[in-house]
Write an enzyme that holds these catalytic residues in place. Structure first.
Site, PDB file in Angstrom:
ATOM      1  CG  HIS A   6      50.459  26.177  85.823  1.00 40.39           C
ATOM      2  ND1 HIS A   6      51.381  25.503  86.790  1.00 40.39           N
ATOM      3  CD2 HIS A   6      50.910  26.903  85.909  1.00 40.39           C
ATOM      4  CE1 HIS A   6      52.070  26.363  87.365  1.00 40.39           C
ATOM      5  NE2 HIS A   6      51.789  27.187  86.827  1.00 40.39           N
TER       6      HIS A   6
ATOM      7  N   GLY B 278      53.186  37.659  85.662  1.00 38.40           N
ATOM      8  CA  GLY B 278      53.546  37.326  83.976  1.00 38.40           C
ATOM      9  C   GLY B 278      52.050  36.909  83.374  1.00 38.40           C
ATOM     10  CB  ALA B 279      50.627  34.245  82.360  1.00 39.00           C
ATOM     11  CG  MET B 280      45.806  32.860  86.931  1.00 37.36           C
ATOM     12  SD  MET B 280      46.553  32.426  88.629  1.00 37.36           S
ATOM     13  CE  MET B 280      46.054  30.790  88.220  1.00 37.36           C
TER      14      MET B 280
ATOM     15  CG  HIS C 286      55.441  28.796  84.050  1.00 33.78           C
ATOM     16  ND1 HIS C 286      56.296  28.097  85.061  1.00 33.78           N
ATOM     17  CD2 HIS C 286      54.764  28.871  84.580  1.00 33.78           C
ATOM     18  CE1 HIS C 286      55.839  28.219  85.850  1.00 33.78           C
ATOM     19  NE2 HIS C 286      54.121  28.330  86.584  1.00 33.78           N
ATOM     20  CD  GLU C 287      51.000  30.790  83.789  1.00 36.79           C
ATOM     21  OE1 GLU C 287      50.395  30.301  84.094  1.00 36.79           O
ATOM     22  OE2 GLU C 287      51.711  31.167  83.473  1.00 36.79           O
TER      23      GLU C 287
ATOM     24  CD  GLU D  28      53.145  28.211  90.237  1.00 33.85           C
ATOM     25  OE1 GLU D  28      53.679  28.136  88.942  1.00 33.85           O
ATOM     26  OE2 GLU D  28      51.822  29.076  90.306  1.00 33.85           O
TER      27      GLU D  28
HETATM   28 ZN   LIG Z   1      53.491  28.971  87.568  1.00 34.71          ZN
END
Ligand SMILES: [Zn+2]
Length: 987
Positions: free
Chosen positions: A413, A373-375, A409-410, A432
């Site tokens: 992080h 989905g993404a980083m 979410h990203e 996570e």
């Molecule tokens: Zn993640």
């Protein structure tokens, strides 16, 4: 600078010449070895295939069985890029994949020059890169060698120096390589001096990979159908070593100063803001200088070279937020929503956890080809386009929610993972799990009307199922090599990790939890932590605030949740005459015939459970209700309850990661309450009752018919939350019995009977504004159409015909449903008509939507055709290939077809996705999910024998084998009673 790089290019040409010779010899060896192997390994090297195919398949086989074929493995890293080590030294035979602790990196001065384009532009250098890195490090303990990581790079030593220890020399300019562990070493003529800094400068060359990790290429077409290439990084977990030599472990944090030499046509982006751009000797190239970063782990380093456009905003705390992507998309405003979300959520997290965002900027960038989905790269977050771009005219409400969720979410992080990083990958769940819980706080802040915090539990249903299999694993597990690390990116690290953090949030209270987490972040910022460090901070705060009894330790409680797999079911047995209830806990396993139930292991599986409950007489569903602790050593806990004619419900708002079962009388009282007035029970607990009865039935702890009896109340339910849980169980039953036409038809009629009230109430109404009502509407309409409801099919045709005849747009939320309905109930010519539209559109979301809808067809040959298309990268982007195969498998007619397809393509799938987290594992799980016969089990057995190397999908395959055998058992146990139940209920 240019001159130096040109010299190395000349060397490169000679190397390429040598490589061609080596490759030619190797191809011959492969064909020869392949033919021999074909005799012994049958399908692995199929002799019916042409030579090219044979070479490719055998290469895959040989590379994955490197121990058997050491000679071949020397060339396995790549046929075009790997340069054999310029050393005759024997490789290291250390059995660890970890770097020694003697050397600690401090700073990397990194320069990259990528040739982002095809041969026509760059000749032999097409899609390659050159670079130079100065690695400054500290000698933490005296040693005579420096060891770091590299994979598939050509390295040349430039210089080694130290101001404080100028006499120390490297003994041999050639490095020593350990290809299995990706290590490279250089030796000193004596030990380095403790606490002295040294620096090693290395030139390197490599290929911009045609994969979806490392430093890889992607491309897009503009309005004029011109192709534009870009190069981008995706380093988590162990791919940074494929882009530059480095100490590629999360605890080896260092600062970075980056320079990117790029053509003027492109822009470059990195973790930190651009400081200045300077000309080079070549008028077509410039060099971008980026500011020195804060200390960070290698897997979070990122850079991008692309012809992208950007938009900017500044948060109220002064952080510059940028969204970038294809110029067409950015100019169209597709990045605007993601940009606004990012700006609000960044400031919210800084306030909520009382720890500032430490970088001056945060770029969100949409990459046309992206595997996950993404980083969360620090300061330069990369996304799949559908996770960042949103167009309010053409995209659905689900697309919008997804953007908000992924951005949230990203950005979580940036604190949990980037600022404070797990010490080693065994604690990946700290990254996570935290991000998967905190994301809910983020988008609940920007969109409280979506009630996503309430939906948390129903979004974890598949995790609950995964963790009730014997093949599950603990959240925190020992991992060593890159393959093991990659396989950790699963529902357990994410979903269970998030669930137990939410559970702590409930039993410690939000007030205590927040303060404990702030202390944890402050203590370990720019550094690394283990789960015990988190427990320590939370416990201190819990004891100080009085929310955790001083007799309880956070570590003792949480170790029962993180160090062992699985979770408990609490059985509540009421004594109705003495007003007491007894609570007992057991390990909940989906398999009634599990191999551990009579063993010591089973008896040892006991947890610290925060048990909460409420009663009918005075219902109170507060999330932070003070719990009663069920301890591992207590075989039974007895509690006085008030004199009551009503029901009891345990696990309020499903705050704890456990199921609850009751005596029959209490179940009856709950069923009656749901029938009389379900709104008395909190919606999350209504969902819990549905999910628990479905799973307790599957595990044969209770009868599956209890779930079906409870489901009947849904005809009066209007909250999507309860339906989300119900769909999970109802769909399972539907998938299991689909092969039995008459029973399956009756079941669909029953299913439609509970959807009918909402179908009439919500209809295809376009004026709804509540996102959850819209979601329920979409699910209801989707199912009604899928089950063949006449009104639903007629409305789909109406929209479809207006769309193809006069171009009238189908409302975004209904597009997928209309396409699927027409693909399923239309004829071959409408199917091909849709396929042509999909091929022609330049909108990738729309293309994929149509292609996925086409898998609903009832025509076996068309399903076969779409499977072959899924492998054609001129039609389907590689990132979407596996989703399409899984869709074919979810269609009953395509179930075995999809399985045969992955069987045939296995070696190639391993080549394509074998190094990428999620993809292959999910494909295997999805394709096998609904198999349930003896014949299926035999086929799987055969599959395993024919593909001894399941690579990164081994765990998923093991899980699926267990699932298929459980499915078969479920059919044997329940098929007859469910058909009878349907008859008895008039279906
Ligand atoms: Zn993640």
């Amino acid at each position: 600078m240019m001159t130096r790089l040109l010299n190395s290019n000349d060397q490169n040409k000679i190397q390429i010449g040598k490589r061609i010779l080596i490759i030619t010899i190797l191809v011959f060896i492969v064909i020869l070895v392949g033919s021999i192997l074909a005799t012994y390994f049958g399908k692995s090297c199929n002799t019916e295939l042409d030579e090219k195919e044979l070479t490719r398949q055998c290469k895959a086989y040989l590379c994955k069985n490197e121990d058997l074929f050491d000679i071949w493995h020397q060339s396995c890293p790549s046929t075009t890029t790997t340069v054999k080590p310029d050393t005759t030294t024997t490789p290291q035979t250390s059995d660890t994949f970890r770097l020694p602790e003697h050397i600690k990196p401090i700073h990397y001065d990194l320069e990259i020059k990528p040739y982002v384009g095809p041969k026509e532009l760059y000749g032999d250098k097409a899609f390659s890169f050159e670079g130079q890195i100065e690695m400054e490090f500290l000698c933490a303990k005296p040693t005579n060698k420096v060891m770091f990581h590299q994979k598939e790079l050509k390295l040349t030593l430039v210089k080694f120096k130290s101001e404080q220890d100028p006499d120390l020399k490297i003994t041999n300019p050639n490095f020593e390589f350990d290809y299995k562990k990706d290590f490279v070493s250089a030796y000193f003529d004596r030990d380095c001096k403790e606490n002295v800094n040294y620096s090693l400068t290395v030139k390197f060359e490599g290929v911009i990979l045609d994969k979806l990790y490392g430093f890889y290429r992607s491309s897009f077409l503009d309005k004029q159908q011109q192709r534009h290439y870009l190069a981008v990084t995706k380093f988590e977990p162990t791919y940074a070593r494929r882009a530059f030599p480095c100490f590629d472990e999360p605890a080896m944090k260092a600062e970075y100063t980056m320079r990117i030499i790029r053509p003027k046509t492109h822009k470059s982006y990195a973790n930190n803001p651009l400081e200045r751009t300077e000309p080079t000797n070549d008028p077509n190239w410039v060099v971008d200088h980026f500011n020195r970063t804060v200390p960070m782990s290698t897997y979070l380093v990122a850079y991008l070279i692309a012809e992208f456009d950007s938009k900017f905003t500044t948060t109220s705390k002064g952080i510059e937020v940028e969204v970038s992507g294809r110029p067409e998309a950015i100019q169209n405003g597709d990045g605007d929503f993601g940009l606004e979300e990012a700006a609000h959520i960044l400031d919210f997290y800084a306030d909520y956890f009382n720890v500032p965002y430490p970088l001056p900027k945060s770029t969100q960038t949409a990459i046309p080809d992206f595997n996950s989905g993404a980083m969360e790269n620090w300061g330069l977050v990369t996304y799949r386009e559908t996770s960042l771009l949103y167009n309010n005219k053409t995209d659905t409400i689900a697309n919008k929610r997804r953007v908000s969720k992924v951005v949230s979410h990203e950005l979580a992080h940036q604190w949990f993972g980037n600022l404070c990083t797990m010490l080693w990958w065994n604690d990946l769940w700290l990254n996570e799990g935290f991000a998967s819980w905190v994301e809910y706080l983020g988008y609940n802040y920007t969109h409280p009307e979506w009630r996503d915090l309430d939906f948390f539990f129903v979004n974890q249903l598949s995790t609950f199922i995964q963790d009730s299999l014997e093949s599950s694993h603990p959240i925190s597990v020992e991992v060593n090599d890159p393959n093991e690390i990659t396989s950790l990116f699963d529902g357990i690290s994410y979903g269970k990790g998030a669930s137990i953090i939410r559970m702590m949030n409930a039993f410690l209270t939000e007030y205590t939890f927040k303060r404990g987490v702030t202390n944890y972040l402050n203590k370990y910022q720019f550094s690394n932590a283990e789960q015990d460090n988190l427990w320590e901070e939370l416990e201190k705060q819990g004891h100080a605030d009085g929310t955790l009894d001083r007799s309880l330790s956070a570590k003792t409680i949480m170790d029962t949740w993180t160090l062992r797999k699985g979770y408990p079911v609490v059985t509540v047995i009421r004594d109705y005459t003495n007003n007491k209830m007894s609570l007992k806990q057991n390990w909940f396993l989906l398999n009634p015939n599990n191999s551990v139930q009579y063993t010591d292991e089973y008896a040892k599986y006991r947890w610290y459970i925060p048990f909460t409950f409420t009663q009918k007489e005075n219902p109170n569903f507060d999330f932070e209700t003070r719990p009663i602790w069920l301890k591992p050593e207590d075989l039974e806990t007895k509690i006085d309850v008030s004199n009551s004619d009503g029901w009891i419900i345990g696990n309020l708002k499903h705050s704890g990661f456990y199921r609850v079962n009751y005596d029959t009388e209490n179940w009856q009282r709950l069923i009656k309450q749901l029938e009389d007035d379900h709104t008395v029970i909190d919606p999350i607990n209504r969902a819990q009752i549905l999910d628990d009865t479905y799973n307790l039935g599957r595990a044969e702890v209770t009868d599956q018919l209890i779930f079906l009896n409870i489901s009947k109340y849904l005809k009066n339910e209007s909250d999507g939350l309860a339906f989300t849980a119900a769909f999970n169980g109802l769909d399972y039953i539907n998938n299991m019995i689909e092969s039995e036409y008459f029973v399956s038809t009756s079941y669909k009629n029953f299913y439609m009977s509970i959807l009918e009230t909402n179908y009439r109430r919500l209809d295809w109404n376009l004026d709804l504004d509540d996102a959850n009502e819209i979601n329920l509407q979409i699910s209801t309409v989707y199912l009604m159409c899928k089950f063949g409801n006449k009104d639903c099919i007629a409305k789909s045709w109406e929209y479809y015909e207006k769309w193809v005849s006069s171009g009238q747009a189908i409302p975004a939320n209904f597009k997928g449903i209309v396409y699927q309905t027409i693909a399923k109930f239309g004829n071959d010519s409408t199917w091909f008509q849709m396929l042509e539209i999909a091929k022609k559109t330049s909108d990738n979301t729309e293309k994929l939507r149509i292609l996925r809808a086409l898998t609903s067809t009832q025509n076996y040959n068309l399903l076969k055709y779409i499977l072959s298309l899924s492998y054609d990268e001129s039609v389907v982007r590689r990132q979407d290939m596996t989703a399409l195969i899984a869709d074919v498998a979810s269609n009953f007619i395509g179930r075995r077809l999809a399985f045969d397809f992955i069987d045939q393509k296995w070696d190639d799938l391993l080549m394509k996705f074998g190094d990428i987290s999620f993809t292959l594992a999910n494909l295997v799980k999805n394709v096998l999910a609904n198999m349930n016969t003896e014949f299926d089990m035999k086929n799987l057995d055969l599959f395993q024998k024919q593909h001894p190397n399941l690579g990164i999908a081994s765990n998923a395959f093991k899980e699926s084998l267990e699932t298929v055998s459980l499915n078969k058992r479920w059919m044997d146990k329940y098929f007859e009673s469910i058909s009878q139940w349907l008859k008895n209920n008039g279906f």
